[in-house]
Scaffold this active site. Structure first.
Site, short mmCIF file in Angstrom:
data_model
loop_
_atom_site.label_atom_id
_atom_site.label_comp_id
_atom_site.label_asym_id
_atom_site.label_seq_id
_atom_site.Cartn_x
_atom_site.Cartn_y
_atom_site.Cartn_z
N MET A 158 0.95 -1.30 -0.16
CA MET A 158 -0.08 0.08 0.07
C MET A 158 0.90 1.36 -0.13
O MET A 158 0.55 2.14 -0.71
CB MET A 158 -0.85 0.23 1.20
CG MET A 158 -1.84 -1.01 1.54
SD MET A 158 -2.75 -0.73 2.85
CE MET A 158 -3.66 -2.35 2.97
N GLY A 206 2.85 7.68 2.59
CA GLY A 206 2.69 7.46 4.07
C GLY A 206 1.26 6.90 4.30
O GLY A 206 0.65 5.88 3.55
N ALA A 234 -10.46 8.14 -4.18
CA ALA A 234 -10.72 6.45 -3.35
C ALA A 234 -11.36 5.64 -4.24
O ALA A 234 -11.18 4.48 -4.25
CB ALA A 234 -11.14 6.72 -2.05
N GLU A 271 -5.97 -5.84 10.29
CA GLU A 271 -4.46 -5.63 10.32
C GLU A 271 -4.25 -4.92 11.94
O GLU A 271 -3.22 -5.11 12.37
CB GLU A 271 -4.22 -4.49 9.38
CG GLU A 271 -2.68 -4.33 9.30
CD GLU A 271 -2.28 -3.50 8.03
OE1 GLU A 271 -1.30 -2.94 8.01
OE2 GLU A 271 -3.07 -3.47 7.00
N GLY A 290 22.49 -0.25 32.83
CA GLY A 290 23.30 -0.22 31.76
C GLY A 290 23.24 -1.64 30.89
O GLY A 290 23.49 -1.41 29.60
N GLY A 326 -1.12 2.46 9.83
CA GLY A 326 -1.45 3.56 10.00
C GLY A 326 -1.08 4.27 11.37
O GLY A 326 -0.83 3.59 12.47
N GLU A 383 -1.32 8.99 15.06
CA GLU A 383 -2.00 10.11 14.77
C GLU A 383 -3.18 9.98 14.03
O GLU A 383 -4.29 10.50 14.37
CB GLU A 383 -1.20 11.26 14.17
CG GLU A 383 0.02 11.61 15.08
CD GLU A 383 1.12 10.61 15.50
OE1 GLU A 383 1.93 10.85 16.28
OE2 GLU A 383 1.18 9.70 14.57
#
Length: 386
Positions: A131, A137, A184, A251, A349, A373, A376
């Site tokens: 995709m 993005g 779309a 997903e 550490g 996705g 945000e």
């Protein structure tokens, strides 16, 4: 670390326990011993996909008529939980079985299912979904990849990036614009057979990532790749965006399963460590700060598990809505990053050295808030539903 599930989900049945035992044995005995080599080579072994297929661990929710296990999503959830909780992160089973086979079962016709599902279930074929684009993005509507009708097929041109399983994939579910004037409504899904790298298809470099080093993530390039018209997923062009929206809740739930399993693993590893490690003359667990941190992380993990189990049960009934899936993806992955970070701190550490698994878990966790996705975008989806 204990392998028993201390909080079995209410939807879990004895058959799930048997599956968990089989999956755990496969990952720990046959894959984990090769971890260092897999991390160095940057991708899993094809042989491990085939072995998983031999054991019946692939396509668990695919109908038996097409070579699958005949189960439902709860079986996939058990497999993915066991993989993440034992620390195996090379095999892209979340994409291969958790996503790709789901699209084919939901939207493929009988001929398509018989052509591709058996190979995915045996591990002879490795699946990926493409995709994301270099400039796109999470904005799927802005994709530039084109599929132009040419006689009895399509000519595909474009580029995809951050493609999990892209380096090994034989079968790629490709999102492309079949009608660039329709937004779309012009997006379609094509099943591309790319085993052997046919003319018009090229794999780019395996991307160098800060985590998930053993899982191949690649760039894919399409330069006039010919795809038969019969490889269009669905009854007509322009259904791709709706198909993706229909499958994205699963997903995102798959990502949430990995998040909670990682939280549980971090807690188990850290609890064992602070009981053995001493500071100022007593075990770390004897210090109040250690106990307070562990108490907070244990609570966050337990609440996350209850929410996840509710989402899995809803999805198995067909009732997981977009907003709730977005809540699961964003809140559970945020929790994963928080819990792993706080657990790492208790290692001091040593937690910053790859000698200890918690360091790799810290690096691996960060991608969870990005793919599927970004978180945000998840918050936008949640807000729209209010």
């Amino acid at each position: 670390m204990s392998t028993a599930d201390p909080h079995p989900p209410p939807w879990r049945r004895p058959e799930h326990d048997d599956l968990a035992e089989l999956a755990r044995a496969f990952f720990t005995a046959e894959v984990l011993p090769h971890t260092e080599r897999l991390l160095a080579q940057g991708h899993p072994d094809r042989a491990h996909y085939r072995r998983a297929g031999e054991l019946g661990l692939l396509g668990l929710s695919v109908p038996e008529a097409y070579g699958g296990g005949g189960g439902d999503f709860t079986h996939e959830a058990v497999l993915l939980h066991e993989q993440a909780r034992c620390g195996e992160s090379s095999l892209g089973l979340a994409v291969h079985s958790g996503i790709v086979t789901g699209y084919l079962v939901a939207y493929g016709n009988d001929e398509q299912k018989r052509r591709w599902l058996p190979g995915l279930c045996t591990g002879e074929l490795v699946g990926a979904i493409a995709m994301t684009e270099p400039d796109g993005g999470s904005d799927l509507q802005a994709m530039r990849t084109r599929a132009v009708r040419d006689g009895d097929g399509y000519r595909v041109t474009g580029a995809k990036t951050f493609i999990s399983n892209g380096g090994l994939a034989d079968l790629v579910l490709l999102a492309a614009k079949t009608d660039p004037t329709q937004g779309a409504a012009g997006i379609s899904l094509l099943v591309c057979e790319v085993g052997g790298d046919p003319d018009g298809f090229r794999r780019g470099r395996l991307l160098s990532k800060i985590g998930l080093h053993g899982n191949d993530t690649a760039e894919l390039f399409f330069d006039d790749l010919r795809v038969p018209a019969g490889h269009l997923l669905g009854d007509a062009e322009g259904l791709g965006f709706g198909q993706m929206m229909g499958q994205l809740p699963q997903e995102r739930l798959v990502i949430g399963i990995g998040a909670v399993a990682a939280m549980e693993r971090a807690m188990a590893l850290t609890t064992a460590y602070v009981k053995e490690r001493t500071a100022f003359g007593k075990p770390l667990i004897a210090h109040q700060n250690t106990r307070m941190v562990l108490a907070e992380c244990a609570t966050r993990t337990r609440v996350a598990r209850v929410f996840l189990d509710d989402c899995v049960a809803r999805h198995a009934r067909g009732g997981l809505d977009v907003a709730t899936a977005a809540m699961a993806k964003s809140w559970l992955t945020e929790g994963q990053c928080e819990v792993v970070d706080r657990c790492l701190q208790l290692f001091g550490g040593y937690g910053y050295t790859t000698e200890y698994p918690i360091a790799r878990m810290y690096a691996d966790a960060r991608a969870q808030k990005i793919y599927g996705g970004t978180n945000e975008i998840m918050k936008e989806l949640i807000a729209r539903a209010l």
